[in-house]
Design a protein around this motif. Sequence first.
Motif, short mmCIF file in Angstrom:
data_model
loop_
_atom_site.label_atom_id
_atom_site.label_comp_id
_atom_site.label_asym_id
_atom_site.label_seq_id
_atom_site.Cartn_x
_atom_site.Cartn_y
_atom_site.Cartn_z
N ALA A 1 -18.11 34.72 -19.10
CA ALA A 1 -17.45 34.71 -17.80
C ALA A 1 -18.41 34.21 -16.73
O ALA A 1 -19.58 34.58 -16.72
N CYS B 1 -16.44 34.91 -10.11
CA CYS B 1 -15.13 34.65 -9.51
C CYS B 1 -15.35 33.80 -8.27
O CYS B 1 -16.09 34.20 -7.37
N ILE B 2 -14.74 32.63 -8.23
CA ILE B 2 -14.91 31.77 -7.06
C ILE B 2 -13.76 31.96 -6.08
O ILE B 2 -13.60 31.19 -5.14
N CYS C 1 -10.75 31.33 -6.27
CA CYS C 1 -9.95 30.13 -6.15
C CYS C 1 -8.47 30.45 -5.99
O CYS C 1 -7.69 29.63 -5.53
N GLY C 2 -8.06 31.64 -6.41
CA GLY C 2 -6.67 32.02 -6.23
C GLY C 2 -5.72 31.49 -7.28
O GLY C 2 -4.51 31.69 -7.19
N MET C 3 -6.24 30.84 -8.31
CA MET C 3 -5.34 30.36 -9.36
C MET C 3 -4.64 31.53 -10.05
O MET C 3 -3.49 31.43 -10.47
N GLN D 1 -7.52 38.42 -8.02
CA GLN D 1 -8.93 38.30 -7.66
C GLN D 1 -9.39 39.51 -6.85
O GLN D 1 -10.51 39.99 -7.02
N SER E 1 -5.68 35.90 -16.42
CA SER E 1 -6.85 35.57 -17.24
C SER E 1 -6.69 34.20 -17.87
O SER E 1 -7.65 33.46 -18.04
N TYR E 2 -5.44 33.87 -18.21
CA TYR E 2 -5.18 32.59 -18.87
C TYR E 2 -5.63 31.43 -18.00
O TYR E 2 -6.24 30.48 -18.48
N VAL E 3 -5.34 31.51 -16.70
CA VAL E 3 -5.68 30.38 -15.84
C VAL E 3 -7.08 30.48 -15.23
O VAL E 3 -7.59 29.49 -14.72
N CYS E 4 -7.68 31.63 -15.28
CA CYS E 4 -8.95 31.81 -14.55
C CYS E 4 -10.00 30.80 -15.02
O CYS E 4 -10.40 30.82 -16.17
N PRO E 5 -10.44 29.93 -14.13
CA PRO E 5 -11.42 28.92 -14.56
C PRO E 5 -12.77 29.54 -14.88
O PRO E 5 -13.58 28.92 -15.55
N SER E 6 -13.00 30.72 -14.38
CA SER E 6 -14.29 31.35 -14.66
C SER E 6 -14.25 32.24 -15.90
O SER E 6 -15.19 32.98 -16.16
N ASN E 7 -13.15 32.17 -16.63
CA ASN E 7 -13.05 32.90 -17.89
C ASN E 7 -13.25 34.40 -17.76
O ASN E 7 -13.83 35.04 -18.65
#
Lengths: 591, 355
Positions: free
Chosen positions: A366, A369-370, A372-374, A386, A415-421
């Motif tokens: 991981a 967390c940026i 990003c709001g995705m 977030q 979690s699926y979309v989170c770019p930061s895993n």
Amino acid sequence: MKTWVTPGGVHPPENKHQSLTLPIGTLPLPEKLLIPLSQHIGAAATPCIEVGKKVLKGQVIAHATGPVSVPMHAPTSGTITAIEHRPIAHSSGMLAPCIEITSDGRDKWKKHEGIADYEHASPSTLLKAVADAGIAGMGGAGFPSAVKLNPGRQRPIHTLIVNATECEPYITADDSAIRERAAEIIEGIGILSQILGNPSNILIGIEDNKPEAIAALEPLVLDTGIRVASFPTKYPSGGEKQLIYILTGKEIPSGDLPADIGMVCVNIGTTYAIKRAIVNGEPLISRVTTMTGDACGINRNYDTLIGTPVSHMLAHSEFNEQACSRLVMGGPMMGFSLTSSDVPIVKTTNCILAPSYDEIPDDEPAQACIRCGMCAEACPVSLLPQQLFWYSQADDQERLEAHNLFDCIECGACSYVCPSNIPLVQHYRHSKGEIQKARAEKIRSDHARERFEFHQQRIEQADKDKEAKRAARREAAEQAKAKAKAAPDSAAAGGNPMGGSAADIIAAAQARAAAKQVSPEQQQAKFERSIAGAEMRVQMAEEKLATASDSSTDEQKNILNAAIEGAKQKLEQAKARLAEHVEQQNGEQVD
Amino acid sequence: MAFKQITSPHAHASQNTSKVMQLVVWATVPGLIALTYHFGWGSLINVVLATATAVIAEAAVLQLRGRSIAFYLRDYSAVLTAVLLGLALPPLAPWWVVVVGTLFSIVIAKQLYGGLGYNPFNPAMVGYVILLISFPIQMTTWITPLALLPDGVSHPGIIESLSIVFAGLNPADGVTGATPLDSFKFSDGLLVDQIYAQNPLFSQAGFAGVGWEWVNVGFLIGGLILLGSKIFTWHGPVAMLGAIAVMSILFWDGGSSDSPGSALMHLFSGASMMGAFFIMTDPVSSAASNRGRLIYGALIGVLVYLIRAWGNYPDAVAFAVLLANFAAPFIDNYTLPRTYGHIDRRRATEKEEDQ
Ligand code: SF4
Ligand code: SF4
């Protein structure tokens, strides 16, 4: 038909075609089957059979324990070889009580038959049959169906929703069951409707990625009042709350059940099981389970006996352990990983997923967390994942609750979309657990506080009582004093300067005696005893005087005489008191 | 058979933070091209110099903090910050201006607050504002756009540019000049029409200001690409640009000498587009929810206009963004979305008992 659109949602690759190339198959009979006593929400079933007993297919092996529970049945004929704790399919990998059946290979049914003329059976008869068949929701949660279908008279049901969404990727158990068993499913829906008092609105909710299943249902629902509602594919449309919104535009208030707004939502697999139970008299001992993933050479659906070890399924599906990145019970979004393949298929197992490393690689570490709001864009219930993550890390329970953590359905879209895993759902589960612990703790401490407060109250009450008694005594004493003043000679008679206080003391003693509420009889007996005692002492003193009269000095004689005198006085007093008492009693009786 | 225990979900979208950051970096290219075309090599030199500084600074701080350098550098966040700062700085600024600004951005504004994800302020803008306050002369000297260079003068070539940046060589006369916003601000006493007629920055412009309008178009294109890739939602940028437009229309007095300029000029001047799509969209320091970002964006837009019109600095995106960063947590408290099954949105500070 008009449908509504939920917020958020994701579109993971569907991967459903792999398991749909073959029809529903059957596995060879496993040698041993393992039936966990708890495969549902509610109390675990209670075994009603001993080790060594022979059972027939469909025979009850464990009773329901209380109203929210389901019974268990033997999935095949054979011998009970163990009743003990075994590893089961649970996210915590825990041990749980199970019944093991060693198959005799004959798969011999017990005598069974459906309810004749069930169309005219009462809802309660049908409900009992559903309960006896051990049916629990087969879509995932496993809530006892008979309980769900009996919401009570104060919650009339106007809408029955049959959930054929199957929004998780890979899983095709419902899809294939509809394709092959549509007629029985519709029959089951008819029975459900009958149980629920014929709700005006009956909807089958299905995603538009199952055209074959829709085509199978549509001709059968003509003129039945049942409507097939298809809507665009999006994960997680199959959540009960999401589906109800999609089909009706209504939301279930947070913390309520669908029945509270007159709706019942049932998985389509459950309707089939209900049909089999009512019409064919078969308890729930098998279900359709998808075996899929690239680590298996054969991807298809099996009509699987409950209790079949996952390893048995894998062994007949050309499973390649080396290629398998993880073993999942359920789908890739909400399924949980199995650490061992020895665990059995249960009533809620819709899929076994054995993906290759290409399909589902190991998780990447991981990153930060940026914000990003995705995740928020993906959340189907409009949470701010977030922020939940932030407060979860800080263990800020107040903020977590204010951000509606408990409305999270753990769908995993964030979690699926989170770019930061970030494994967000894992954090939420943890926090929910922590908050529940804190709540339980609070309830416990509230109890303790209540107990303490009650205790305090009792002590205070006791103090008050004592105080009241004391006050009563004081009052009695005052009255006695007043009496004593009214008859001054009684005080003066003794010539005692302390007469007043002596009278006080006696009055107080009397008051005390009165407060003790000694009965007049007891009082009299007491006086009589003291008279007898006084008489004895007078007698003894006189005897002593008689024997000592010759040899004793005058002084000694004087002492003895004084003793006799004292004893005699006391005797007089006692007699007087007795007389007074008797008089008093008589007086009272007269009054 | 034993298998790994891994929590759900098992599937994962292919997006990852490094890719997001790289995409944002790539999306600045149209803007960078426009800058380079109209103002020479300076911006490119800024970007390269800032990036090198940022990577070294980030690595050094990570080393000091005992973190994995490779893992954190790979998120490209330092590169993105440096690129944005490099684009914001005046072309041909002395090298030490760029280096000092980048160091402030990376070391103070980002790493000292805990690194990526924890910085309450936009790091690039912190660097920019510190430079603006410390070195006002260097920070307000802009290059004359290509179209307005005097006859016989051209932008310095790459070698000459490097000498200007690193060796302090003075650029040729006429190469530096004012920006449209400057011109507007400091042309008191002239009617808007007069400014437009007299100042070649406007008279030769297509719709806002020579050179600048195309730089803004460049950033707009990059921003739309990002919007299309769902890197951010429309809420923030639209609110910010909308607020600038509304404000300039509201205060548009038909073109008097006091007029702060038209909506079109404001939208396509200075750092408007870059601010709307690349600066205020920095997710870390902005508001969390869509509704929050609407408010956050509108706040920045209003502040930008107010500072441009009545403040002491000709452009204002950096100040406006930093001020809004302050407000973001507060905005967050009151802009929770309404959750399924709830009648109303809640406040972040609400207690269970309040319900
Ligand atoms: S998607 Fe991941 S990185 Fe982005 S805000 Fe949500 S938790 Fe943070
Ligand atoms: S897991 Fe919870 S927070 Fe994440 S998307 Fe699903 S409902 Fe929203």
